[in-house]
Motif scaffolding. Sequence first.
Motif, PDB file in Angstrom:
ATOM      1  N   ALA A 287     -29.837  13.745  12.027  1.00 33.28           N
ATOM      2  CA  ALA A 287     -29.518  12.663  11.358  1.00 33.28           C
ATOM      3  C   ALA A 287     -31.251  12.471  11.213  1.00 33.28           C
ATOM      4  O   ALA A 287     -32.550  12.293  10.206  1.00 33.28           O
ATOM      5  N   THR A 288     -32.180  12.613  12.146  1.00 31.74           N
ATOM      6  CA  THR A 288     -33.918  12.381  12.346  1.00 31.74           C
ATOM      7  C   THR A 288     -34.202  13.512  11.531  1.00 31.74           C
ATOM      8  O   THR A 288     -34.733  13.648  11.020  1.00 31.74           O
TER       9      THR A 288
ATOM     10  N   PHE B 241     -36.604  13.508   7.896  1.00 30.19           N
ATOM     11  CA  PHE B 241     -38.307  13.715   8.544  1.00 30.19           C
ATOM     12  C   PHE B 241     -38.171  14.615   6.892  1.00 30.19           C
ATOM     13  O   PHE B 241     -38.607  14.258   6.017  1.00 30.19           O
ATOM     14  N   GLY B 242     -37.283  15.524   7.108  1.00 29.04           N
ATOM     15  CA  GLY B 242     -36.846  16.531   6.149  1.00 29.04           C
ATOM     16  C   GLY B 242     -37.464  15.757   4.026  1.00 29.04           C
ATOM     17  O   GLY B 242     -37.756  15.745   2.994  1.00 29.04           O
ATOM     18  N   LEU B 243     -35.827  14.916   4.528  1.00 29.79           N
ATOM     19  CA  LEU B 243     -36.041  13.935   3.495  1.00 29.79           C
ATOM     20  C   LEU B 243     -37.307  13.134   2.579  1.00 29.79           C
ATOM     21  O   LEU B 243     -37.938  13.234   1.328  1.00 29.79           O
ATOM     22  N   TRP B 244     -38.003  12.677   3.415  1.00 35.26           N
ATOM     23  CA  TRP B 244     -38.899  11.917   3.383  1.00 35.26           C
ATOM     24  C   TRP B 244     -40.342  12.723   2.948  1.00 35.26           C
ATOM     25  O   TRP B 244     -41.323  12.088   2.214  1.00 35.26           O
ATOM     26  N   HIS B 245     -40.117  13.668   3.435  1.00 30.13           N
ATOM     27  CA  HIS B 245     -41.554  14.741   2.906  1.00 30.13           C
ATOM     28  C   HIS B 245     -41.706  15.480   1.586  1.00 30.13           C
ATOM     29  O   HIS B 245     -41.743  17.168   1.508  1.00 30.13           O
ATOM     30  N   GLY B 246     -40.390  15.278   0.631  1.00 30.83           N
ATOM     31  CA  GLY B 246     -39.809  15.230  -0.505  1.00 30.83           C
ATOM     32  C   GLY B 246     -39.485  17.464  -0.357  1.00 30.83           C
ATOM     33  O   GLY B 246     -38.995  17.568  -1.297  1.00 30.83           O
ATOM     34  N   GLU B 247     -38.101  16.980   1.048  1.00 30.05           N
ATOM     35  CA  GLU B 247     -37.553  18.223   0.911  1.00 30.05           C
ATOM     36  C   GLU B 247     -36.408  17.213  -0.535  1.00 30.05           C
ATOM     37  O   GLU B 247     -35.281  16.215  -0.371  1.00 30.05           O
ATOM     38  N   ARG B 248     -35.455  18.424  -0.936  1.00 30.67           N
ATOM     39  CA  ARG B 248     -34.615  18.593  -1.983  1.00 30.67           C
ATOM     40  C   ARG B 248     -32.515  18.809  -0.934  1.00 30.67           C
ATOM     41  O   ARG B 248     -33.010  20.020  -0.949  1.00 30.67           O
ATOM     42  N   MET B 249     -31.851  18.320  -1.921  1.00 33.44           N
ATOM     43  CA  MET B 249     -30.833  18.473  -1.379  1.00 33.44           C
ATOM     44  C   MET B 249     -29.528  18.424  -2.489  1.00 33.44           C
ATOM     45  O   MET B 249     -29.959  18.669  -3.421  1.00 33.44           O
TER      46      MET B 249
END
Length: 291
Positions: free
Chosen positions: A110-111, A115-123
């Motif tokens: 989850a961490t 982190f990836g989502l916070w830095h703009g990764e899209r799911m």
Amino acid sequence: MTDDRNPPGLASGTTLLTTLSMAAFAANSLLCRLALRETHIDAASFTTIRLASGALVLWIIVRLRHGASGSRGSWPSALALFAYAAAFSFAYQSLPAGSGALILFGAVQATMIGFGLWHGERMGMMQSAGLLLAASGLVGLMLPGLAAPPLSGALLMTTAGIAWGIYSLRGRGSSDATINTAGNFMRSLPFCAALTLATLPAAEIDQPGTVYAIASGAIASGLGYAVWYTALPRLRATTAATVQLSVPVIAAVGGIVLLSEPLTLRLVLAAAAVLGGIAMVISGRHGRSGG
């Protein structure tokens, strides 16, 4: 499990190294739980002995490989390593091995995903569904009830998972992960000394507990990390991420067989949701990137 471009001998060697490292990681949960349940060693002493013995073994490995002690690593990473190890030990004062490993693994993932989502990764849709499924599994595991793990232990293990996730994120792209890990273990020892002093009135050490702590540090941690970092460059990113799903399962089975811990329906359902959901996230992430 290995890259198709690897020759058969290398592929079989990588499989063996990967299997050994996953077993070692699961053994940390079993050894810690066994020590804190069956011996008189306290959690702070277990943490200190584990990290000190791990530092010694990793130092020896680096000396043998490189002919130098190596002084890499960083203080922030060492602090994250210490926070993980300390919270891990204190959590296992009350948590069963299987539940603890599952909470730890879920918090780590989850961490890193957060982190990836916070830095703009899209799911994508499958990744989003997987993340929701995994989160539901963790929430379901910790909801109040007869089969729920103790809340204090669950929160401590969640903290351990977050700390390990931070440590892992800081170590991404390392040119020599073994040297950096050795340096971080060495740098964690002053934090261990501070913990030991702070908990000195409650300190209690016996021979069986010390043996378990040394085994956790020297074998399951020190040698385990060295073996994993040897196998890691030979694995596809998807394989490396997916194979770690086995660690909570190995820990749970070990807890049932070796520690006589109960296999509850809640744990089975939570494990299926958490591990299945994370597998969906991993698969969707690498499918979108073409990896």
